[in-house]
Design a protein around this motif. Structure first.
Motif, PDB file in Angstrom:
ATOM      1  N   MET A   1      -1.837  10.446   0.427  1.00  0.00           N
ATOM      2  CA  MET A   1      -2.889   9.681   1.085  1.00  0.00           C
ATOM      3  C   MET A   1      -2.315   8.504   1.860  1.00  0.00           C
ATOM      4  O   MET A   1      -2.756   8.211   2.975  1.00  0.00           O
ATOM      5  CB  MET A   1      -3.896   9.176   0.048  1.00  0.00           C
ATOM      6  N   THR A   2      -1.332   7.836   1.282  1.00  0.00           N
ATOM      7  CA  THR A   2      -0.758   6.664   1.950  1.00  0.00           C
ATOM      8  C   THR A   2       0.045   7.057   3.184  1.00  0.00           C
ATOM      9  O   THR A   2      -0.110   6.458   4.255  1.00  0.00           O
ATOM     10  CB  THR A   2       0.129   5.884   0.978  1.00  0.00           C
TER      11      THR A   2
ATOM     12  N   VAL B   1      -5.287   7.188 -11.638  1.00  0.00           N
ATOM     13  CA  VAL B   1      -6.571   7.696 -11.142  1.00  0.00           C
ATOM     14  C   VAL B   1      -7.371   6.560 -10.510  1.00  0.00           C
ATOM     15  O   VAL B   1      -7.959   6.727  -9.424  1.00  0.00           O
ATOM     16  CB  VAL B   1      -7.370   8.348 -12.287  1.00  0.00           C
ATOM     17  N   VAL B   2      -7.390   5.409 -11.176  1.00  0.00           N
ATOM     18  CA  VAL B   2      -8.072   4.237 -10.609  1.00  0.00           C
ATOM     19  C   VAL B   2      -7.435   3.856  -9.273  1.00  0.00           C
ATOM     20  O   VAL B   2      -8.125   3.579  -8.288  1.00  0.00           O
ATOM     21  CB  VAL B   2      -8.018   3.046 -11.589  1.00  0.00           C
ATOM     22  N   GLY B   3      -6.097   3.880  -9.233  1.00  0.00           N
ATOM     23  CA  GLY B   3      -5.396   3.565  -7.986  1.00  0.00           C
ATOM     24  C   GLY B   3      -5.684   4.569  -6.891  1.00  0.00           C
ATOM     25  O   GLY B   3      -5.854   4.201  -5.720  1.00  0.00           O
TER      26      GLY B   3
ATOM     27  N   PHE C   1     -12.441   4.018   4.649  1.00  0.00           N
ATOM     28  CA  PHE C   1     -13.110   2.916   5.355  1.00  0.00           C
ATOM     29  C   PHE C   1     -12.357   2.532   6.629  1.00  0.00           C
ATOM     30  O   PHE C   1     -12.975   2.284   7.670  1.00  0.00           O
ATOM     31  CB  PHE C   1     -13.226   1.703   4.423  1.00  0.00           C
ATOM     32  N   PHE C   2     -11.024   2.487   6.558  1.00  0.00           N
ATOM     33  CA  PHE C   2     -10.235   1.983   7.687  1.00  0.00           C
ATOM     34  C   PHE C   2      -9.749   3.069   8.649  1.00  0.00           C
ATOM     35  O   PHE C   2      -9.291   2.748   9.748  1.00  0.00           O
ATOM     36  CB  PHE C   2      -9.022   1.196   7.171  1.00  0.00           C
TER      37      PHE C   2
ATOM     38  N   PHE D   1      -8.118   6.035  -1.738  1.00  0.00           N
ATOM     39  CA  PHE D   1      -9.007   6.942  -1.003  1.00  0.00           C
ATOM     40  C   PHE D   1     -10.123   6.165  -0.308  1.00  0.00           C
ATOM     41  O   PHE D   1     -10.401   6.376   0.882  1.00  0.00           O
ATOM     42  CB  PHE D   1      -9.602   7.970  -1.959  1.00  0.00           C
ATOM     43  N   VAL D   2     -10.769   5.275  -1.054  1.00  0.00           N
ATOM     44  CA  VAL D   2     -11.854   4.471  -0.467  1.00  0.00           C
ATOM     45  C   VAL D   2     -11.318   3.594   0.652  1.00  0.00           C
ATOM     46  O   VAL D   2     -11.962   3.427   1.700  1.00  0.00           O
ATOM     47  CB  VAL D   2     -12.537   3.614  -1.558  1.00  0.00           C
TER      48      VAL D   2
END
Length: 346
Positions: free
Chosen positions: A305-306, A31-33, A43-44, A38-39
């Motif tokens: 996501m990746t 979850v932390v990962g 951003f990018f 996501f952030v």
């Protein structure tokens, strides 16, 4: 109250503290990962946040997550399956070729495919428990056999490496609605595989946390000999877990077929590693006895996501495997740290 009583009381407080429970969750590291990934892409990659992009991410995650859930349960049970990737293709091929050759309603082929994939899973579990060979050897053998059967039968029956189109057959539209339709919510299309994925996560979590079978899975993954000594049906549990992988392969295979109406016999090779990676990123230990279905879902979401975030950021997709490998290592290290912190608070 003496010192021993004070220590016991303190331990009871620690055992029930929210912090300890949080640190003890297998999916905490993933979850932390996931938040970090996501952030990072928010951003990018400017096109990462719109709802249409997120639906694409969820779709990519669901195609992996449907298989990552049963693979995670299998890993919690102390085993893994190298044939999972090609089993998806086998499921699609059986459904397509049986329907086309028998000129039957496609739902007949879908039903036959379910029986075949469950039988393959049962075969893996039976061979594992009867021969006592490592799951690596058993499922590697199944992987090679299915790879050859997929190609051999497709060329023998259809004359090419792909199946014939079944788009004009009876039952195709309804089967497509079940396995490959798009649901529009707020003007954004979401693939039905997302619902299949979430349903599997919910059912698997219920099995693990609320049923006797879930206790059996953790027990055989932790120590199968000790589990057998206290009456856990180890053989039945392991066969059932492999059949669960077969069920996931059936769902994924039908989605593959009814998305394109034809299937390439060489597809699926290598995907089994992605399913395992998603489960490991989600907190499952390769040694067994630890993990969660929710964690596998988070691992699949990180994969989605990746894979799509790199495209949205307009980077070279050749770097995807590098990022996937880096995430695997970081997630494993983070999960190990989380477990140590959890044990330290006991």
């Amino acid at each position: 109250m003496n010192a021993t009583q004070v220590k016991t009381a303190d331990e009871r407080i620690l055992q029930t503290s929210p912090l300890r429970k949080l640190l003890g969750r297998p999916e905490l590291g993933s979850v932390v990962g996931a938040i970090a990934v996501f952030v990072f892409f928010a951003f990018f990659a400017d096109s990462f946040l719109p709802a249409s992009s997120l639906s694409t991410v969820l779709y990519a995650a669901s195609t992996i997550g449907i298989m990552a859930v049963p693979v995670a349960l299998l890993m919690i049970g102390g085993e893994f399956d190298l044939s999972a990737g090609v089993m998806v293709t086998s499921s699609a091929l059986v459904s397509s070729m049986f329907s086309y050759q028998m000129t039957a309603n496609v739902w007949v082929g879908v039903g036959v495919s379910l029986l075949v994939t469950l039988a393959i899973g049962a075969f893996n579990g039976f061979m594992l428990t009867r021969t006592k060979l490592p799951s690596f050897i058993i499922t590697l053998g199944t992987f090679l056999m299915l790879t050859g059967l997929n190609l051999g039968f497709t060329k023998l029956i259809d004359g090419t490496v792909s199946t014939k189109s079944i788009a004009d057959m009876e039952g195709f539209p309804s089967a497509q609605d079940v396995f490959a339709s798009t649901i529009t919510i707020g003007g954004v299309g979401f693939k039905v595989t997302i619902l299949w994925w979430l349903a599997l996560v919910a059912v698997a979590s219920w099995i693990l946390l609320r049923t006797r079978a879930g206790n059996w899975i953790f027990a055989v993954g932790g120590n199968k000999d000790a589990a057998r000594a206290v009456g856990v049906p180890v053989t039945r549990t392991k066969i059932g877990l492999y059949m669960g992988v077969g069920l996931g392969a059936w769902i994924s295979g039908q989605h593959l077929l009814f998305s394109y109406d034809v299937v390439q016999s060489g597809e699926g090779v290598g995907n089994e590693l992605i399913y395992i990676i998603a489960a490991v990123i989600g907190g499952c230990l390769i040694t067994g006895g630890y993990g969660s279905a929710v964690g596998s879902a988070v691992g699949a979401f990180i994969f989605g996501m990746t894979s799509k975030g790199i495209v949205f950021a307009e980077w070279n997709p050749d770097w995807f495997k590098f990022f996937l490998g880096a995430m695997l290592l970081l997630a494993t290290l983070l999960n190990a740290w989380v477990r140590k912190r959890a044990e330290a608070t006991k």
